[in-house]
Scaffold this active site. Structure first.
Site, short mmCIF file in Angstrom:
data_model
loop_
_atom_site.label_atom_id
_atom_site.label_comp_id
_atom_site.label_asym_id
_atom_site.label_seq_id
_atom_site.Cartn_x
_atom_site.Cartn_y
_atom_site.Cartn_z
N ASN A 1 -49.33 21.23 -67.90
CA ASN A 1 -49.61 20.96 -69.14
C ASN A 1 -51.26 20.85 -69.39
O ASN A 1 -51.73 19.91 -68.33
CB ASN A 1 -49.05 19.37 -69.47
CG ASN A 1 -49.14 19.11 -70.78
OD1 ASN A 1 -49.50 19.71 -71.78
ND2 ASN A 1 -49.15 17.68 -71.03
N GLY A 2 -51.60 21.20 -70.37
CA GLY A 2 -53.29 21.21 -70.63
C GLY A 2 -53.63 22.49 -71.10
O GLY A 2 -53.01 23.54 -71.03
N LYS B 1 -51.81 10.92 -98.36
CA LYS B 1 -51.24 10.38 -97.29
C LYS B 1 -50.55 9.11 -97.69
O LYS B 1 -49.41 8.69 -97.37
CB LYS B 1 -52.45 9.99 -96.31
CG LYS B 1 -52.98 10.91 -95.24
CD LYS B 1 -52.10 11.23 -94.12
CE LYS B 1 -51.06 12.51 -94.32
NZ LYS B 1 -51.79 13.80 -94.84
N HIS C 1 -64.10 10.85 -118.34
CA HIS C 1 -63.41 11.72 -119.11
C HIS C 1 -62.20 11.60 -119.25
O HIS C 1 -61.45 12.58 -119.70
CB HIS C 1 -64.04 13.18 -118.70
CG HIS C 1 -65.32 13.46 -118.53
ND1 HIS C 1 -66.20 13.68 -119.61
CD2 HIS C 1 -66.17 13.44 -117.31
CE1 HIS C 1 -67.29 13.94 -119.07
NE2 HIS C 1 -67.39 13.95 -117.78
N CYS D 1 -47.06 20.26 -73.20
CA CYS D 1 -45.99 20.71 -72.60
C CYS D 1 -45.21 19.44 -72.10
O CYS D 1 -45.92 18.30 -71.70
CB CYS D 1 -46.41 21.80 -71.65
SG CYS D 1 -47.26 23.04 -72.43
N GLU E 1 -57.14 14.04 -99.69
CA GLU E 1 -56.20 13.77 -98.74
C GLU E 1 -55.75 12.52 -98.20
O GLU E 1 -54.89 12.14 -98.02
CB GLU E 1 -57.03 14.56 -97.14
CG GLU E 1 -56.03 14.25 -95.93
CD GLU E 1 -54.89 14.82 -96.09
OE1 GLU E 1 -54.55 15.85 -96.92
OE2 GLU E 1 -53.98 14.59 -94.88
N GLU F 1 -47.40 9.98 -99.91
CA GLU F 1 -46.22 10.65 -99.16
C GLU F 1 -45.60 9.78 -98.31
O GLU F 1 -44.21 10.04 -98.21
CB GLU F 1 -46.62 11.98 -98.46
CG GLU F 1 -47.55 11.97 -97.08
CD GLU F 1 -47.92 13.13 -96.74
OE1 GLU F 1 -47.03 14.08 -96.72
OE2 GLU F 1 -48.93 13.48 -96.15
N ARG G 1 -41.34 16.16 -77.75
CA ARG G 1 -42.74 16.57 -77.33
C ARG G 1 -42.88 17.90 -78.08
O ARG G 1 -43.86 18.58 -78.48
CB ARG G 1 -43.30 16.78 -76.19
CG ARG G 1 -43.40 15.36 -75.43
CD ARG G 1 -43.42 15.53 -73.87
NE ARG G 1 -44.39 16.20 -73.46
CZ ARG G 1 -45.62 15.33 -73.03
NH1 ARG G 1 -45.27 13.92 -73.01
NH2 ARG G 1 -46.64 15.84 -72.50
N LYS H 1 -41.13 18.68 -92.60
CA LYS H 1 -42.28 18.96 -91.82
C LYS H 1 -42.68 20.20 -92.13
O LYS H 1 -44.08 20.26 -92.35
CB LYS H 1 -42.12 18.64 -90.31
CG LYS H 1 -43.21 18.87 -89.46
CD LYS H 1 -44.44 17.65 -89.78
CE LYS H 1 -45.64 18.18 -89.10
NZ LYS H 1 -46.93 17.19 -89.55
N TRP I 1 -45.13 24.00 -74.61
CA TRP I 1 -45.53 24.21 -76.00
C TRP I 1 -46.66 25.16 -76.10
O TRP I 1 -47.75 24.94 -75.32
CB TRP I 1 -46.15 22.89 -76.55
CG TRP I 1 -46.77 22.93 -78.06
CD1 TRP I 1 -48.20 23.14 -78.04
CD2 TRP I 1 -46.38 22.85 -78.98
NE1 TRP I 1 -48.42 23.08 -79.49
CE2 TRP I 1 -47.45 22.95 -80.14
CE3 TRP I 1 -45.16 22.88 -79.69
CZ2 TRP I 1 -47.22 22.91 -81.56
CZ3 TRP I 1 -45.07 22.74 -80.98
CH2 TRP I 1 -45.89 22.67 -82.17
C1 AGP Z 1 -49.13 16.76 -95.40
O1 AGP Z 1 -49.15 15.50 -94.74
C2 AGP Z 1 -47.86 17.27 -95.54
N1 AGP Z 1 -47.01 17.42 -94.29
C3 AGP Z 1 -47.84 18.62 -96.23
O2 AGP Z 1 -48.54 18.57 -97.35
C4 AGP Z 1 -48.45 19.72 -95.35
O3 AGP Z 1 -49.70 19.53 -95.04
C5 AGP Z 1 -47.98 21.26 -96.00
O4 AGP Z 1 -46.68 21.13 -96.28
C6 AGP Z 1 -48.58 22.29 -95.50
O5 AGP Z 1 -47.83 22.55 -94.08
P1 AGP Z 1 -48.48 23.61 -93.18
O6 AGP Z 1 -49.84 23.04 -92.76
O7 AGP Z 1 -47.38 23.32 -92.07
O8 AGP Z 1 -48.44 24.80 -93.69
#
Ligand code: AGP
Length: 610
Positions: free
Chosen positions: A103-104, A487, A506, A2, A483, A490, A27, A605, A77
């Protein structure tokens, strides 16, 4: 997180509050509000609105219709209670003689709320914050600081509070524990704020409030006290940041800021759910009998959320001894899945709006199977449509590449696994206590890894020109590799693949050439020697090996070219630590390449379309 702004001075407060809140929009928030003391009418005017700040501006004529030169403002938030006007801040007591913004997270708000209700105090919101304003009323007997101190001694959790008492017009109070709060001073008046950007337009001269300190602010004075009410002298700081740097808390990118927020948000997600050493997951709304009756767990998500599921599978199957199926939501929703009716489905999603994950949820619910959401955004579609929600309290995640949300999703899964294992008699009290203690130790261990970023930064700068990178691991390390690979690719646009280390021979090992970088994870004691063999395999074919293993495995340096160590933890929690160097590696490679780290090309996002 927040956002808080407060002002007292010569100017009308409302326009200053609205402007300050606008500077905190980065934020993330879902509602906003202001409270201003109107001297002429001797009352506190409170205006709140759900949604964007513009709605609040529309309600207040850009602040012109709210008179007064002292006030507090807030962007919310949501963590407890859906986004709504009633849940938005400022909160107030029945006669509106006290108003607060927060906030918290008040961790013990439930028992405190019950105690206040037993004393006849009426609650109107679902928030944890509201309990604070009723406690202030209960303990107030004319002296604001005395009331504040009594509340401080009774609440647990994190808080940055801005408080106004109608009987003390012209006085603004600020209190802080674990959530940031600053005091700003200028010729036109004095300010409080969650973060520098909110007041940078008015002043660069600030005081940083430390934990358990109280600030009493008037138009012409600023005083600080400790929790024993002793006056404190504080140094004033002149902030050099520009607005953009300030929004990132001084970090170059939101992604780096969020990587460094992980110790705190992981603790924020765990701590409120540990009561006297016991994991309490009331949000599951599942009886012990229901938990014992589960035959299978399905974990569905996309991208990093899916990778959390892969790591959780290893942890839950090993600890709870229930089969766990992990699925990509985009595949699950179309393959007419065969599901056990006595099962639990878990949808993991930071945004709670991912189209494929939402569709998978609806598919599962159509089969009458209970769905648990592990979600970061309160009130999001997945949160609303799931039968129950285990919220991660990572705060708003701005960078497209997830880091802190991923880490909080992991520990949410660990808590569920430990709880299920205990209920189903798979672990005894000693094992339970060991797992809970190790869970509580994760934030500090993450912090330790972050303290050693220089080596990773140096190594990453050498690989910004890489064309292919392989991430290999066995068991949980394979899930972590997935993962780490995502990272890197992407945000740096470098092609990367994650492979089960035992699978390389394989086929894919044919891709290894002189200098190909292989990132080899070896945190699993039972598989360590196997990983050493796999590292020798790729190295003998010319690969350059960046090994990631646990402190103590120093013989790794006889086998790898570059080694990073993470603190020891239970093998089933290893992803939480091993992922941190991989997040930093991806970040620094992308930085070295000059990529747009926070907003990588082609990515959103939240993928709210198929
Ligand atoms: C990961 O860094 C990406 N931003 C993407 O793979 C993300 O995890 C995926 O689109 C799922 O998003 P969500 O957790 O909001 O459902």
């Amino acid at each position: 997180m927040c956002g808080i702004v407060g002002y007292v001075g010569k100017q009308q407060a409302a326009p200053i509050l609205l402007d300050g809140l606008a500077k905190l929009e980065y934020r993330g928030y879902d509602s906003a509000g202001i409270a201003v003391y109107n001297e002429k009418e001797n009352k506190i005017d409170i205006v709140k609105a759900k949604g964007r700040l513009q709605a609040l501006r529309d309600l207040t004529g850009d602040g012109q219709s709210v008179q007064g030169n002292i006030g507090i403002g807030h962007t919310r938030w949501a963590t407890h209670g859906e986004p709504s006007v009633v849940n938005s801040h400022p909160h107030f007591n029945k006669d509106k003689s006290i108003s607060i913004v927060h906030n918290g997270i008040i961790e013990n708000y439930q028992p405190l709320k019950e105690k206040m209700q037993s004393r006849g105090l009426e609650f109107i919101s679902q928030t944890d914050t509201e309990v604070v304003v009723h406690m202030l009323e209960h303990y107030y007997s004319g002296d604001p600081i005395s009331a504040i101190i009594k509340v401080m001694h009774r609440v647990k959790g994190s808080y940055a509070l801005g408080i106004m008492f109608k009987e003390h017009p012209g006085e603004l109070y600020a209190v802080r524990k674990d959530s940031p709060l600053i005091v700003g001073t200028s010729a036109e008046g004095n300010f409080i704020a969650s973060d520098v950007p909110a007041i940078l337009k008015h002043t660069r001269d600030v005081y940083f409030i430390d934990n358990l300190e109280i600030a009493k602010i008037t138009e012409n004075s600023i005083e600080f006290f400790n929790e024993d009410r002793e006056p404190i002298e504080k140094e004033m700081t002149t902030v050099k940041w520009d607005i953009e740097a300030a929004e990132k808390g001084g970090y170059e990118h939101f992604m780096l800021k969020e990587i460094y927020e992980q110790p705190k948000v992981v603790a924020d997600t765990i701590t409120p759910r540990i009561d006297n050493g016991k994991i309490v997951l009331n949000e599951l709304n599942m009886s012990d009998e229901e938990i014992k009756g589960i035959n299978r767990i399905y974990i569905i998500g996309c991208g990093s959320a899916y990778h959390v599921g892969l790591s959780a599978k290893y942890m839950i199957e090993e600890t709870v001894r229930i089969p766990v199926d992990v699925d990509l939501a985009s595949e699950f929703r179309y393959r007419n899945p065969i599901m056990d009716s006595n099962s639990l489905a878990i949808i993991i999603s930071q945004s709670g709006e991912t189209a494929d994950s939402l569709a998978a949820l609806r598919e599962i619910k159509s089969r009458g199977i209970k769905v648990l959401g592990i979600v970061n955004v309160v009130g999001s579609s997945i949160a609303r449509e799931a039968d129950n929600v285990l919220y991660t309290w990572a705060g708003p995640e701005i960078a497209v590449a997830t880091t802190k949300a991923y880490s909080t999703q992991l520990v949410a899964c660990y808590m569920l696994g430990i709880h299920f294992a205990k209920v189903r008699g798979q672990i005894d009290d000693t094992q339970y206590d060991e797992m809970v203690n190790e869970l509580n130790a994760l934030p500090n261990k993450i912090q330790r890894i972050l303290g050693d970023k220089e080596r990773i930064q140096w190594f990453a700068s050498k690989y910004s020109a890489a064309k292919d990178v392989f991430f290999i691991g066995r068991g949980q390390d394979y899930a972590t590799s997935m993962e780490g690979s995502l990272k890197l690719k992407e945000i740096s646009y470098i092609h990367s693949e994650a492979y089960a280390a035992g699978e390389l021979k394989h086929g894919s090992i044919s891709l290894i050439e002189d200098g190909t970088l292989s990132v080899a994870l070896a945190t699993q004691p039972a598989l360590y020697e196997k990983m050493i063999s796999n590292i020798v395999e790729v190295r003998s074919r010319g690969s350059y090996v960046f090994a990631l293993t646990t402190e103590g495995n120093y013989n790794m340096e006889d086998t790898s070219d570059f080694t990073v160590y993470v603190p020891k933890t239970l093998p089933c929690f290893s992803t939480s630590l091993a992922v941190i160097p991989l997040q930093l590696f991806g970040y620094y490679v992308a930085l070295a390449k000059g990529c747009d780290v926070d907003k990588p090309r082609n990515l959103a996002k939240s993928v709210t379309v198929e």
